[in-house]
Design an enzyme around this catalytic site. Structure first.
Site: not given
Length: 612
Positions: A518, A15-16, A110, A127
């Site tokens: 490629t 998580e960031f 939140g 909620y």
């Protein structure tokens, strides 16, 4: 993503949170790139508590999540809250996320603004369960939905038991899995997990992990006692926290009760990497993390993409941006290359932001003052060699190279150093490969049991003098395909069919068609060349004052040099490119022609007069 979580293979996720500044966004982008090679199941981006979480700013939650997904190849989950938002605004945010390709949402109620009591808007959602229900009712199965679990109970809830009931409501409303808030003792998590199962919560529950020294929550007395003797030693506290997390994680994984681990990084990757390495979850095998020789986008729209022109190999995010409007992607045979339309070249969305500190860093790498073209040659040489320049600084990037040198470059490193030192300024290359194992740590991709093949390839800028002699010598090397262009579209010289791509990388695997990921495509090369030449000016020339000698040198290279690509079709021996370039350098030395005379000669011949 939910199907992957259901599998028995152990995984990790991270998580960031969105950074506050554009420079922070640049740094986080680098972290995402490093993480992608370690193969996390997903990257989790929090909903910004203030500012513009759903907007187009470089630091918005939506932009960060989109960048991780589309440009860094990370499966991404975006936090989304209903606090202080109407149903209409929540729906708008979800539509935008879907348009960007985001398909995983952590649905949260939140928190209210600091000091305020929670209260839903009159036309809002009250909620977390309402949030989940709203997503399912309006978007059906478009999103995988995660919800938060609290092993010690939510602080706003009347009791632990009531909080479990609310969690059950979120799952019944349509949540696919649960990630827990952090905890300090595994017994807390195991009790929570059993209590979830006892009330009928059957979805996967992923424990959330955070090294102790980073937490602001109340720490158990047993841990505080351990820390008492080292409380004044930051390094010792950090090491204690890492080791404590390792021990907890091992016990969790060994229990067989959890599918994986979720790490709250607080945007600090080092401790998390140490823990994952100790657990054997941090992927250290480059070949294992490469289903293709380039990093694929995690956007579901691009899942059919299995071939790219090689020109953007060192600037993959630019290619992803310029093809983001495509509805279909060419298959391994590339198909009709004239059909796809590339977006205009723009770097703004990719956080190429030029702060004063960044400018100083680039000047130290690329020359605070340039006296002649030899200084430019030296920059390219130092980038390839890894040696420090005269300022004692390593050249870790060039305008055409966002990423570190590919591991396979080691096979041709000495050749590249030699040619760059002599004005053949390479920006892309690969060695010839004949049946390398698909699990080779330097060359491998695509999984086990296959064989990898490559044609030697080199793309470079060179003066008219070099190009003029090169074109004469290439007549003696029929195995080499070439394409030469300049910045002003007065030069376009090739011995290839202008509509036909040339395969330069392919893999042969059991029970599958040959994979051809490629190619060198003449039409795409003309699109790329505009970007390649503009980078001289946009990222290098602008570092210097308008009337400086340094800027004049860079601009002269941009306006007079040609961009060349060479493909050696003899992938077994693969020496033709290097042999012809060595011949060119030897002829230049033998002739002893001055730059001015050679340039005049070149401009009077093929290189200077709209030769096609």
């Amino acid at each position: 993503m939910n199907m992957k979580i259901q599998k028995e293979e152990k995984f990790f996720s991270v998580e960031f949170f969105p950074p506050r500044t554009p420079n922070g966004a640049v740094n986080l982008l680098g972290t995402f790139d490093r993480l992608a090679s370690a193969c996390p199941l997903f990257c989790d981006v929090t909903w910004h508590p203030a500012g513009d979480p759903s907007g187009d700013k470089d630091t918005s939650s939506m932009t960060i999540a989109s960048t991780a997904l589309n440009y860094c190849g990370l499966e991404t989950m975006l936090h989304m809250t209903c606090a202080n938002q109407t149903k209409a605004s929540v729906t708008k945010n979800l539509h935008k996320a879907k348009t960007l390709g985001i398909r995983n949402i952590l649905a949260l109620r939140g928190d209210p603004p600091d000091g305020e009591e929670w209260k839903a808007l009159e036309d809002g959602l009250a909620y977390g369960a309402d949030m989940v229900r709203h997503i399912r009712n309006n978007f059906d199965e478009s999103f995988t939905i995660c919800v938060a679990g609290y092993p010690a109970g939510h602080p706003d809830c009347a009791s632990y038991e009531d909080d479990l009931k609310h969690l059950k409501e979120k799952v019944d409303a349509g949540a696919d899995f649960i990630i827990t808030q952090l905890f300090f003792e595994n017994k807390t998590f195991f009790k929570f997990l059993q209590d979830c199962r006892d009330i009928g919560i059957k979805v996967p529950v992923i424990p959330g992990i955070l090294p102790i020294q980073l937490s602001r929550l109340e720490v158990p007395k047993s841990i505080m006692d351990d820390l008492q003797t080292i409380k004044d030693n930051d390094v010792a506290i950090r090491n204690y926290g890492v080791q404590k997390a390792i021990n907890m994680c091992r016990e969790l994984l060994d229990s067989g009760l959890v599918p994986g681990l979720h790490f709250y990084t607080l945007n600090r990757e080092v401790a998390t990497r140490e823990i994952l390495t100790a657990l054997g979850l941090w992927c250290m095998d480059p070949a294992a993390s490469r289903p293709l020789p380039w990093r694929a986008s995690a956007n579901q729209k691009r899942f059919t993409e299995d071939v790219r022109p090689i020109f953007w190999a060192s600037r993959p995010k630019s290619y992803l941006y310029r093809t983001s409007d495509w509805d279909e992607f060419p298959n391994g045979r590339w198909g009709n290359s004239s059909a796809p339309a590339f977006r205009d070249f723009s770097d703004h969305h990719l956080f190429y932001l030029r702060s004063k500190a960044k400018k100083e860093q680039m000047l130290k790498m690329w020359g605070q003052q340039l006296n002649d073209v030899q200084d430019v040659f030296e920059v390219f040489k130092c980038y390839i060699s890894g040696e420090k320049n005269e300022n004692g600084v390593k050249v870790t990037s060039l305008p055409w190279n966002d990423e570190e040198l590919a591991l396979e470059t080691s096979f041709i490193k000495e050749k590249l150093i030699h040619f760059n030192s002599n004005g053949i300024l390479s920006i892309n290359s690969q060695p010839s490969v004949n049946a390398a194992s698909s699990t080779d740590p330097l060359l491998g991709w695509g999984g086990e049991g296959g064989y990898i093949y490559q044609k030697a390839y080199l793309e470079f800028f060179a003066s008219p003098e070099v190009v003029y002699i090169l074109l004469q010598e290439l007549k003696n090397y029929p195995q080499v395909n070439y394409h030469v262009v300049n910045n002003h579209d007065t030069v376009d010289i090739t011995n290839c069919d202008s509509q036909t791509p040339v395969a330069v990388t392919w893999g042969v695997f059991p029970g599958r068609e040959i994979v051809q990921p490629t190619v060198v495509d003449p039409i795409s090369f003309k699109i790329w060349k505009d970007e390649a030449f503009s980078l001289w000016e946009q990222q290098w020339s602008r570092l210097y004052t308008e009337d400086s000698k340094s800027r004049a040198i860079i601009n002269k290279i941009m306006n007079t040099y040609c961009l060349v690509n060479l493909v050696d079709n003899d992938f077994i021996k693969g020496n033709n490119i290097w042999d012809v370039l060595e011949r060119v350098l030897n002829l230049i030395k033998e002739q002893g022609a001055s730059d001015n005379v050679a340039m005049e000669t070149a401009e009077e011949d093929d290189v200077g007069h709209n030769a096609v």
